[in-house]
Scaffold this motif. Structure first.
Motif, PDB file in Angstrom:
ATOM      1  N   LYS A  62       3.343   1.499   8.024  1.00  0.00           N
ATOM      2  CA  LYS A  62       2.021   1.404   7.397  1.00  0.00           C
ATOM      3  C   LYS A  62       1.405   0.032   7.662  1.00  0.00           C
ATOM      4  O   LYS A  62       2.067  -0.989   7.498  1.00  0.00           O
ATOM      5  CB  LYS A  62       2.179   1.635   5.892  1.00  0.00           C
ATOM      6  CG  LYS A  62       0.932   1.427   5.054  1.00  0.00           C
ATOM      7  CD  LYS A  62       0.001   2.599   5.138  1.00  0.00           C
ATOM      8  CE  LYS A  62      -1.179   2.447   4.188  1.00  0.00           C
ATOM      9  NZ  LYS A  62      -2.211   3.440   4.446  1.00  0.00           N
ATOM     10  N   ASP A  63       0.159  -0.006   8.102  1.00  0.00           N
ATOM     11  CA  ASP A  63      -0.598  -1.247   8.340  1.00  0.00           C
ATOM     12  C   ASP A  63      -0.130  -2.037   9.562  1.00  0.00           C
ATOM     13  O   ASP A  63      -0.536  -3.172   9.750  1.00  0.00           O
ATOM     14  CB  ASP A  63      -0.582  -2.185   7.119  1.00  0.00           C
ATOM     15  CG  ASP A  63      -1.624  -1.792   6.096  1.00  0.00           C
ATOM     16  OD1 ASP A  63      -2.440  -0.911   6.416  1.00  0.00           O
ATOM     17  OD2 ASP A  63      -1.631  -2.342   5.002  1.00  0.00           O
ATOM     18  N   GLY A  64       0.725  -1.449  10.380  1.00  0.00           N
ATOM     19  CA  GLY A  64       1.072  -2.114  11.634  1.00  0.00           C
ATOM     20  C   GLY A  64       2.553  -2.383  11.799  1.00  0.00           C
ATOM     21  O   GLY A  64       3.230  -2.799  10.859  1.00  0.00           O
ATOM     22  N   LYS A 111       0.815  -1.212   0.000  1.00  0.00           N
ATOM     23  CA  LYS A 111       0.000   0.000   0.000  1.00  0.00           C
ATOM     24  C   LYS A 111       0.851   1.266   0.000  1.00  0.00           C
ATOM     25  O   LYS A 111       0.353   2.344   0.303  1.00  0.00           O
ATOM     26  CB  LYS A 111      -0.933  -0.019   1.221  1.00  0.00           C
ATOM     27  CG  LYS A 111      -1.922  -1.188   1.157  1.00  0.00           C
ATOM     28  CD  LYS A 111      -2.770  -1.283   2.400  1.00  0.00           C
ATOM     29  CE  LYS A 111      -3.695  -2.512   2.319  1.00  0.00           C
ATOM     30  NZ  LYS A 111      -4.493  -2.681   3.527  1.00  0.00           N
ATOM     31  N   SER A 112       2.129   1.128  -0.337  1.00  0.00           N
ATOM     32  CA  SER A 112       3.048   2.267  -0.354  1.00  0.00           C
ATOM     33  C   SER A 112       3.729   2.384  -1.714  1.00  0.00           C
ATOM     34  O   SER A 112       3.866   1.401  -2.437  1.00  0.00           O
ATOM     35  CB  SER A 112       4.126   2.108   0.728  1.00  0.00           C
ATOM     36  OG  SER A 112       3.562   1.959   2.009  1.00  0.00           O
ATOM     37  N   ALA A 113       4.155   3.615  -2.018  1.00  0.00           N
ATOM     38  CA  ALA A 113       5.018   3.865  -3.176  1.00  0.00           C
ATOM     39  C   ALA A 113       6.398   4.210  -2.650  1.00  0.00           C
ATOM     40  O   ALA A 113       6.528   4.950  -1.662  1.00  0.00           O
ATOM     41  CB  ALA A 113       4.457   5.016  -4.017  1.00  0.00           C
ATOM     42  N   PHE A 114       7.440   3.677  -3.291  1.00  0.00           N
ATOM     43  CA  PHE A 114       8.799   3.866  -2.791  1.00  0.00           C
ATOM     44  C   PHE A 114       9.681   4.511  -3.857  1.00  0.00           C
ATOM     45  O   PHE A 114       9.569   4.208  -5.050  1.00  0.00           O
ATOM     46  CB  PHE A 114       9.425   2.527  -2.384  1.00  0.00           C
ATOM     47  CG  PHE A 114       8.875   1.985  -1.087  1.00  0.00           C
ATOM     48  CD1 PHE A 114       9.449   2.324   0.133  1.00  0.00           C
ATOM     49  CD2 PHE A 114       7.767   1.152  -1.086  1.00  0.00           C
ATOM     50  CE1 PHE A 114       8.943   1.846   1.318  1.00  0.00           C
ATOM     51  CE2 PHE A 114       7.247   0.663   0.096  1.00  0.00           C
ATOM     52  CZ  PHE A 114       7.838   1.008   1.314  1.00  0.00           C
ATOM     53  N   ALA A 144      10.235  -3.472  12.344  1.00  0.00           N
ATOM     54  CA  ALA A 144       9.774  -3.971  11.037  1.00  0.00           C
ATOM     55  C   ALA A 144       8.263  -4.077  11.081  1.00  0.00           C
ATOM     56  O   ALA A 144       7.668  -4.232  12.157  1.00  0.00           O
ATOM     57  CB  ALA A 144      10.401  -5.322  10.715  1.00  0.00           C
ATOM     58  N   GLY A 145       7.638  -4.012   9.902  1.00  0.00           N
ATOM     59  CA  GLY A 145       6.181  -3.995   9.899  1.00  0.00           C
ATOM     60  C   GLY A 145       5.563  -4.606   8.658  1.00  0.00           C
ATOM     61  O   GLY A 145       6.240  -5.199   7.815  1.00  0.00           O
ATOM     62  N   SER A 146       4.261  -4.412   8.537  1.00  0.00           N
ATOM     63  CA  SER A 146       3.503  -4.966   7.422  1.00  0.00           C
ATOM     64  C   SER A 146       3.804  -4.273   6.103  1.00  0.00           C
ATOM     65  O   SER A 146       3.362  -4.735   5.055  1.00  0.00           O
ATOM     66  CB  SER A 146       1.992  -4.865   7.719  1.00  0.00           C
ATOM     67  OG  SER A 146       1.666  -5.641   8.853  1.00  0.00           O
ATOM     68  N   ASP A 147       4.526  -3.147   6.147  1.00  0.00           N
ATOM     69  CA  ASP A 147       4.914  -2.467   4.907  1.00  0.00           C
ATOM     70  C   ASP A 147       6.199  -3.040   4.320  1.00  0.00           C
ATOM     71  O   ASP A 147       6.736  -2.496   3.350  1.00  0.00           O
ATOM     72  CB  ASP A 147       5.075  -0.960   5.150  1.00  0.00           C
ATOM     73  CG  ASP A 147       6.066  -0.647   6.266  1.00  0.00           C
ATOM     74  OD1 ASP A 147       6.659  -1.596   6.822  1.00  0.00           O
ATOM     75  OD2 ASP A 147       6.226   0.548   6.596  1.00  0.00           O
ATOM     76  N   ALA A 148       6.705  -4.148   4.910  1.00  0.00           N
ATOM     77  CA  ALA A 148       7.916  -4.846   4.443  1.00  0.00           C
ATOM     78  C   ALA A 148       9.180  -4.017   4.619  1.00  0.00           C
ATOM     79  O   ALA A 148      10.223  -4.351   4.058  1.00  0.00           O
ATOM     80  CB  ALA A 148       7.778  -5.306   2.983  1.00  0.00           C
ATOM     81  N   CYS A 149       9.112  -2.939   5.395  1.00  0.00           N
ATOM     82  CA  CYS A 149      10.277  -2.084   5.669  1.00  0.00           C
ATOM     83  C   CYS A 149      10.933  -2.488   6.986  1.00  0.00           C
ATOM     84  O   CYS A 149      10.248  -2.891   7.933  1.00  0.00           O
ATOM     85  CB  CYS A 149       9.858  -0.622   5.807  1.00  0.00           C
ATOM     86  SG  CYS A 149       9.623   0.234   4.263  1.00  0.00           S
ATOM     87  N   ILE A 150      12.246  -2.320   7.050  1.00  0.00           N
ATOM     88  CA  ILE A 150      12.975  -2.370   8.311  1.00  0.00           C
ATOM     89  C   ILE A 150      13.528  -0.974   8.551  1.00  0.00           C
ATOM     90  O   ILE A 150      14.168  -0.393   7.673  1.00  0.00           O
ATOM     91  CB  ILE A 150      14.113  -3.411   8.266  1.00  0.00           C
ATOM     92  CG1 ILE A 150      13.534  -4.813   8.066  1.00  0.00           C
ATOM     93  CG2 ILE A 150      14.946  -3.350   9.540  1.00  0.00           C
ATOM     94  CD1 ILE A 150      14.591  -5.891   7.890  1.00  0.00           C
ATOM     95  N   ASN A 178      -3.979  -0.864  -2.710  1.00  0.00           N
ATOM     96  CA  ASN A 178      -2.652  -1.327  -3.105  1.00  0.00           C
ATOM     97  C   ASN A 178      -2.128  -0.471  -4.259  1.00  0.00           C
ATOM     98  O   ASN A 178      -2.829  -0.280  -5.261  1.00  0.00           O
ATOM     99  CB  ASN A 178      -2.700  -2.798  -3.542  1.00  0.00           C
ATOM    100  CG  ASN A 178      -2.867  -3.734  -2.367  1.00  0.00           C
ATOM    101  OD1 ASN A 178      -2.190  -3.603  -1.358  1.00  0.00           O
ATOM    102  ND2 ASN A 178      -3.776  -4.682  -2.492  1.00  0.00           N
ATOM    103  N   VAL A 179      -0.911   0.023  -4.118  1.00  0.00           N
ATOM    104  CA  VAL A 179      -0.294   0.828  -5.177  1.00  0.00           C
ATOM    105  C   VAL A 179       0.131  -0.111  -6.304  1.00  0.00           C
ATOM    106  O   VAL A 179       0.696  -1.182  -6.057  1.00  0.00           O
ATOM    107  CB  VAL A 179       0.907   1.614  -4.629  1.00  0.00           C
ATOM    108  CG1 VAL A 179       1.546   2.454  -5.729  1.00  0.00           C
ATOM    109  CG2 VAL A 179       0.470   2.509  -3.476  1.00  0.00           C
TER     110      VAL A 179
END
Length: 605
Positions: free
Chosen positions: A574-576, A39-42, A591-597, A62-63
């Protein structure tokens, strides 16, 4: 004022979907890639140390596509989502070095998913295409949203569009109906369509005008054909084909390197570079791996001799003409991260991938969500997954009889509660031997582990039991139950305190010497507590700070000595926020549901 400030971001990989193209975009002025993930743009810089920009303005959609403006240095980006919305946004760097994103304009263009967006060479107009009920695309101005023409000539979903990057202005679209449609304007109107040069019933997946004067337009599709058209009239010129180089899989994407050469990505795991005038294949790279994961579903040119290509499993490889191997391989997650170890930095995601960031290795033997990680015997990484296995560095070492629900690792041991209400303590640092196996009286919802203690939180009674690790028959129950189901338990390193979080966002701190509640004031989260981590102490310092991550997207650091003192980082993920850990006494890793660390620096002054 105490605060958590962002130190660095380990970005996710681009989202991919089988049988669909993922459109990548490159900006030469910042040397950055732009792509969607969840759900993010990078926007991800390819230089070491360059910032990562995450845009979360699409809400719960979803982007699907992210594209840079062609105006050099403008830092404008357009992104589209699966609910038909297009947002033009930009970013700027503040005085403290923090990157901020700002929305410039926002329009609801289609009644279905957007598959591609293209800027015109002046950076004023947008062509937006995808699926819809009454139309499959639109021409709009980016600032006002005014209509600049009609997208017609298609009877099914449109997969790609592209503006000619010079005058006279032209645009071209391709779709699932096998049509290549040509427009001229502004205002843009239908001029010609070609339905005969891509096989009937096959999807045309990507199209682009050549850079500069736009002499050619080239389209590729699932029929493995590369069709070349005149850039000004739209007339078919020829097929680009080399008798010595047969394409063995459907073509997903193309990108021009120069006015004469372009690169293609295809399902036969191959990236090829072609000469449009001679039709010769100038070079190719075959990606190793499983047939499915190695499918190349996206490509973008970085320079006249450099290419970035995207595999179906999310891996991005950078190739250079004249070299036989990738110059750089970007690995990581593109699904939500569910398990994290800070030192060494290792993470696991809900699609079963385990990423060792320190040695840049990706293990993908699991087929389902990673519940816990144990790195005591690093470089051996032990992982427990919902696919009923315990794996070490990609090899299965133990098969559970039923699915692991929750798990926790500490010091080379892993405590696992399975769906048949069995508590297992396994030596995960070696060969997966079972140390203890206990049948529980009621379902457990959380488990905690320390040097000598094992704790279990129960679903029905909301109570917490503490057991001796060397002899689980020696146990006691904490007197005060939680107000709702325990979701996370963390025992302090000294084993004097126990923090238990519940599904409503409240954390209760117990004193294990008295078995009483020390504080119940830690209630600033509004969603399920997903992770609790104790700050490492130095010397004889008392244990004080506790970091927590929650489904409400926030990270909060609580104090034992001053229970009402909190350090908050709102909207951290984002999203938790799913995981939190300390790499040292001043650095928090989450780390979270946006797949980022994300790494955060704790400033207490």
């Amino acid at each position: 004022m105490p605060k958590l400030s962002l130190k660095r971001v380990l970005p996710p990989q681009p989202s991919t979907q089988r049988n669909f193209t993922t459109h990548l975009s490159f900006d030469a002025s910042t040397n950055s890639l732009a792509y969607p993930c969840g759900k993010s743009a990078f926007v991800r810089g390819l230089d070491v140390g360059s910032p990562v920009i995450q845009f979360t303005g699409h809400g719960n959609a979803n982007v699907t596509v992210v594209k840079f403006s062609p105006i050099a240095g403008s830092q404008y980006v357009v992104s589209g989502d699966d609910q038909g919305k297009v947002i033009v946004w930009g970013w700027s760097t503040g005085e403290d070095g923090a990157v901020e994103t700002t929305v410039k304009s926002e329009f609801h263009v289609l009644a279905g998913p957007i598959t591609d967006v293209s800027w015109d060479f002046e950076g004023k107009r947008l062509c937006v295409v995808g699926e819809g009920k009454d139309k499959f695309g639109a021409f709009i101005s980016w600032d006002s949203g005014n209509s600049l023409g009609e997208v017609t000539g298609h009877s099914q979903r449109i997969n790609a569009c592209h503006f000619k990057q010079s005058r006279p202005m032209r645009c071209i679209t391709v779709g699932d109906d096998g049509a290549v449609v040509f427009y001229q304007g502004p205002p843009f109107k239908f001029v010609a369509s070609d339905r005969s040069h891509h096989d009937q019933g096959k999807f045309v997946r990507d199209v682009q005008f050549s850079p500069g004067d736009g002499q050619y337009a080239v389209s590729v599709g699932s029929d493995r054909r590369i069709a070349c058209f005149d850039g000004k009239t739209g007339d078919f010129i020829k097929f680009v084909e080399d008798p010595e180089e047969t394409v063995q899989g459907g073509l997903f994407a193309l990108s021009w390197l120069s006015p004469q050469t372009f690169a293609t990505a295809s399902a036969d795991a191959t990236v090829r570079v072609w000469d449009v005038t001679t039709g010769k294949c100038l070079g190719k790279w075959v990606v190793q791996g499983s047939t499915l994961d190695a499918q190349q579903v996206g490509i973008v040119a970085l320079a006249e001799d450099k290419i970035a290509s995207l595999s179906l499993n999310g891996t991005v490889r950078l190739f250079q003409l004249g070299q036989t191997t990738p110059t750089q391989v970007l690995l990581g997650h593109n699904k939500g991260i569910t398990a994290l170890n800070a030192t060494p930095l290792v993470s696991g995601s809900y699609d079963g991938k385990v990423m060792d960031w320190d040695s840049t290795k990706l293990y993908s033997q699991h087929e389902n969500l990673i519940v816990s990680l144990d790195c005591k015997a690093y470089p051996k990484v032990a992982s427990v997954s919902w696919d009923d296995t315990l794996g070490v560095n990609g090899e299965k070492v133990y098969q559970f009889t039923s699915q692991p629900k929750v798990a926790c690792s500490y010091g080379g041991n892993t405590a696992v509660v399975t769906s048949d209400d069995t508590l297992l303590v396994i030596n995960s640092a070696s060969k997966g031997e079972i140390i203890h196996q206990i049948k529980l009286d009621e379902p457990a919802s959380s488990v905690g582990l320390s040097e000598t203690l094992l704790s279990v939180g129960f679903e029905n009674t909301n109570t917490i039991s503490v057991l001796q690790l060397h002899d689980p028959t020696v146990s006691y129950q904490l007197k005060t139950p939680l107000q709702s189901t325990p979701s996370c338990i963390s025992i302090s390193p000294s084993e004097k305190l126990l923090a238990a979080g519940d599904t409503m966002g409240k954390i209760v701190l117990y004193d294990l010497s008295t078995k009483e509640v020390k504080t119940s004031r830690w209630s600033f989260h509004t969603g399920r507590i997903k992770s609790i981590a104790w700050r490492p102490t130095e010397g004889d310092d008392e244990e004080d700070l506790v970091a927590s991550a929650s489904l409400d997207t926030n990270i909060i650091i609580y104090s034992v000595q001053r229970p009402m003192r909190t350090i908050k980082r709102l909207n951290a993920h984002k999203d938790g926020a799913n995981c939190v850990s300390w790499s040292d006494s001043n650095t928090v890793v989450s780390a979270g549901s946006d797949a980022c660390i994300k790494e955060w620096t704790l400033q207490l002054d």
